[in-house]
Design an enzyme around this catalytic site. Sequence first.
Site, PDB file in Angstrom:
ATOM      1  N   TYR A  30      35.578   8.054  41.793  1.00 64.32           N
ATOM      2  CA  TYR A  30      36.419   6.885  42.016  1.00 64.32           C
ATOM      3  C   TYR A  30      37.327   7.092  43.224  1.00 64.32           C
ATOM      4  O   TYR A  30      37.425   8.197  43.760  1.00 64.32           O
ATOM      5  CB  TYR A  30      37.239   6.564  40.758  1.00 64.32           C
ATOM      6  CG  TYR A  30      38.406   7.505  40.507  1.00 64.32           C
ATOM      7  CD1 TYR A  30      38.198   8.825  40.104  1.00 64.32           C
ATOM      8  CD2 TYR A  30      39.713   7.081  40.703  1.00 64.32           C
ATOM      9  CE1 TYR A  30      39.269   9.684  39.896  1.00 64.32           C
ATOM     10  CE2 TYR A  30      40.798   7.935  40.490  1.00 64.32           C
ATOM     11  CZ  TYR A  30      40.558   9.236  40.091  1.00 64.32           C
ATOM     12  OH  TYR A  30      41.610  10.086  39.898  1.00 64.32           O
ATOM     13  N   ARG A  49      36.295  10.123  51.786  1.00 64.12           N
ATOM     14  CA  ARG A  49      36.437  10.981  50.597  1.00 64.12           C
ATOM     15  C   ARG A  49      35.479  10.529  49.499  1.00 64.12           C
ATOM     16  O   ARG A  49      34.892  11.351  48.784  1.00 64.12           O
ATOM     17  CB  ARG A  49      37.889  10.971  50.109  1.00 64.12           C
ATOM     18  CG  ARG A  49      38.134  11.956  48.976  1.00 64.12           C
ATOM     19  CD  ARG A  49      39.605  12.080  48.613  1.00 64.12           C
ATOM     20  NE  ARG A  49      40.168  10.845  48.087  1.00 64.12           N
ATOM     21  CZ  ARG A  49      41.442  10.680  47.767  1.00 64.12           C
ATOM     22  NH1 ARG A  49      42.296  11.688  47.924  1.00 64.12           N
ATOM     23  NH2 ARG A  49      41.877   9.531  47.282  1.00 64.12           N
ATOM     24  N   ARG A  97      20.484   9.133  26.917  1.00 63.50           N
ATOM     25  CA  ARG A  97      21.414  10.267  27.028  1.00 63.50           C
ATOM     26  C   ARG A  97      20.676  11.592  27.218  1.00 63.50           C
ATOM     27  O   ARG A  97      19.899  11.986  26.335  1.00 63.50           O
ATOM     28  CB  ARG A  97      22.318  10.330  25.790  1.00 63.50           C
ATOM     29  CG  ARG A  97      23.403  11.396  25.921  1.00 63.50           C
ATOM     30  CD  ARG A  97      24.311  11.444  24.697  1.00 63.50           C
ATOM     31  NE  ARG A  97      25.355  12.436  24.880  1.00 63.50           N
ATOM     32  CZ  ARG A  97      25.182  13.760  24.719  1.00 63.50           C
ATOM     33  NH1 ARG A  97      24.012  14.237  24.350  1.00 63.50           N
ATOM     34  NH2 ARG A  97      26.188  14.596  24.923  1.00 63.50           N
ATOM     35  N   HIS A  99      21.520  15.381  29.661  1.00 64.89           N
ATOM     36  CA  HIS A  99      22.526  15.887  30.594  1.00 64.89           C
ATOM     37  C   HIS A  99      22.118  15.859  32.069  1.00 64.89           C
ATOM     38  O   HIS A  99      22.855  15.396  32.916  1.00 64.89           O
ATOM     39  CB  HIS A  99      22.934  17.313  30.214  1.00 64.89           C
ATOM     40  CG  HIS A  99      23.766  17.380  28.982  1.00 64.89           C
ATOM     41  ND1 HIS A  99      23.333  16.921  27.752  1.00 64.89           N
ATOM     42  CD2 HIS A  99      25.015  17.852  28.779  1.00 64.89           C
ATOM     43  CE1 HIS A  99      24.279  17.108  26.860  1.00 64.89           C
ATOM     44  NE2 HIS A  99      25.315  17.676  27.454  1.00 64.89           N
ATOM     45  N   LYS A 144      36.563  13.715  43.382  1.00 62.92           N
ATOM     46  CA  LYS A 144      37.410  12.727  42.705  1.00 62.92           C
ATOM     47  C   LYS A 144      36.582  12.116  41.575  1.00 62.92           C
ATOM     48  O   LYS A 144      36.047  10.994  41.668  1.00 62.92           O
ATOM     49  CB  LYS A 144      37.927  11.673  43.702  1.00 62.92           C
ATOM     50  CG  LYS A 144      39.173  10.960  43.186  1.00 62.92           C
ATOM     51  CD  LYS A 144      39.984  10.364  44.302  1.00 62.92           C
ATOM     52  CE  LYS A 144      41.071   9.422  43.812  1.00 62.92           C
ATOM     53  NZ  LYS A 144      42.168  10.024  43.064  1.00 62.92           N
ATOM     54  N   GLU A 176      47.937  22.040  42.513  1.00 61.65           N
ATOM     55  CA  GLU A 176      48.437  20.688  42.808  1.00 61.65           C
ATOM     56  C   GLU A 176      49.148  20.218  41.536  1.00 61.65           C
ATOM     57  O   GLU A 176      49.663  21.032  40.789  1.00 61.65           O
ATOM     58  CB  GLU A 176      47.282  19.773  43.229  1.00 61.65           C
ATOM     59  CG  GLU A 176      46.144  19.709  42.217  1.00 61.65           C
ATOM     60  CD  GLU A 176      45.037  18.726  42.589  1.00 61.65           C
ATOM     61  OE1 GLU A 176      45.222  17.881  43.484  1.00 61.65           O
ATOM     62  OE2 GLU A 176      43.974  18.809  41.952  1.00 61.65           O
ATOM     63  N   LEU A 200      42.469  18.303  44.924  1.00 65.05           N
ATOM     64  CA  LEU A 200      41.938  17.084  45.519  1.00 65.05           C
ATOM     65  C   LEU A 200      42.519  16.946  46.925  1.00 65.05           C
ATOM     66  O   LEU A 200      43.728  17.091  47.104  1.00 65.05           O
ATOM     67  CB  LEU A 200      42.337  15.858  44.678  1.00 65.05           C
ATOM     68  CG  LEU A 200      41.656  14.589  45.187  1.00 65.05           C
ATOM     69  CD1 LEU A 200      40.233  14.509  44.648  1.00 65.05           C
ATOM     70  CD2 LEU A 200      42.431  13.352  44.829  1.00 65.05           C
TER      71      LEU A 200
HETATM   72  C1  LIG Z   1      44.616  15.381  41.013  1.00 59.47           C
HETATM   73  C2  LIG Z   1      45.121  14.605  42.185  1.00 59.47           C
HETATM   74  N1  LIG Z   1      45.599  15.262  43.245  1.00 59.47           N
HETATM   75  C3  LIG Z   1      46.098  14.606  44.316  1.00 59.47           C
HETATM   76  C4  LIG Z   1      46.152  13.225  44.355  1.00 59.47           C
HETATM   77  C5  LIG Z   1      46.735  12.524  45.566  1.00 59.47           C
HETATM   78  O1  LIG Z   1      45.735  11.852  46.300  1.00 59.47           O
HETATM   79  P1  LIG Z   1      46.089  10.604  47.217  1.00 59.47           P
HETATM   80  O2  LIG Z   1      47.160  11.048  48.147  1.00 59.47           O
HETATM   81  O3  LIG Z   1      44.814  10.319  47.942  1.00 59.47           O
HETATM   82  O4  LIG Z   1      46.520   9.496  46.325  1.00 59.47           O
HETATM   83  C6  LIG Z   1      45.654  12.484  43.277  1.00 59.47           C
HETATM   84  C7  LIG Z   1      45.687  11.025  43.329  1.00 59.47           C
HETATM   85  O5  LIG Z   1      45.613  10.336  42.373  1.00 59.47           O
HETATM   86  C8  LIG Z   1      45.129  13.186  42.161  1.00 59.47           C
HETATM   87  O6  LIG Z   1      44.659  12.525  41.094  1.00 59.47           O
END
Ligand SMILES: Cc1ncc(COP(=O)(O)O)c(C=O)c1O
Length: 289
Positions: A30, A49, A97, A99, A144, A176, A200
């Site tokens: 997403y 991304r 279903r 995997h 993501k 993060e 991310l």
């Molecule tokens: C786990 C994670 N890290 C970092 C971010 C920040 O990403 P962005 O700056 O693209 O919103 C998000 C955004 O939702 C996230 O879910």
Amino acid sequence: MIHLNGEFMPIEEAKISVLDRGFIFGDGVYEVIPAYSRKPFRLAEHLARLQASLEAIRIANPHETAKWAELVGRIIAGNPWEDQNVYLQITRGVAKRDHAFPKGLKPTVFLMASELIPPSAELVKTGAAAIVVPDFRWLRCDIKSTSLLGNCMLRTLAADESCVEAILVREGELTEASASNVFVVKRGTVLAPPKSHLILPGITYDVVLEILRDNAIPHEVRSVKESELRSADEVWVTSSSREVLPITTLDGRPVGHGQGAGKPGPVGARVYALYQEFKARVMRAPAHA
Ligand SMILES: Cc1ncc(COP(=O)(O)O)c(C=O)c1O
């Protein structure tokens, strides 16, 4: 109004199969693209991304960039808010279903929007509370993925403590937060953990690094120890919806030292102001930037 597999409709009318692999396995990716004054912010970067996430899980991108831009534009136009979060999700599609990724499925494509409400000026001024917890997610946090159970569990631990975020550490190092990236200030230098499979690659993270570079604010992209996080002068979280939000307590203890302890610091305040300027400048430009 939402978009599902080529059609626009009210959200109440949108239906998908219970065999959709997004429902069964969380097998999808997403994006959340902010739009200010009905203009998408950093659309090209969000779509790049998205492409990287799709490639990582072997889903062929169902649309060209121009088509995505059109779909995002139609969602923005079809919803009532000037500032919106455009949510875009692609799952592998519907299959019995099993995997292993089946070949040849038609991906499910879904877009919706919600009102974008950035943190209040009040919250930015007082700062927010966070907890620090072990990062027990998987080792592909660069994707993501819609499989967000780990992130949801971690954010719930924060909510249990009336905190806005869970800041995550793995093997003694900052990664993060549950839905944002983290920056730390030590003796005037901004520290940011490098991009890797453990975080991310945030679009806001990139914007903040650009701002630091363009304004000659001392910064280093390098691993940050948990001890450096806990003894930092400033801590901020960044994301499309949180922008640049100061964290002023960690596990109930004030961030910072002396008179500034427990208050947002000067470097974060400057970067927050520069981020607002940057946004305004981009939104005034005639073409999408
Ligand atoms: C786990 C994670 N890290 C970092 C971010 C920040 O990403 P962005 O700056 O693209 O919103 C998000 C955004 O939702 C996230 O879910």
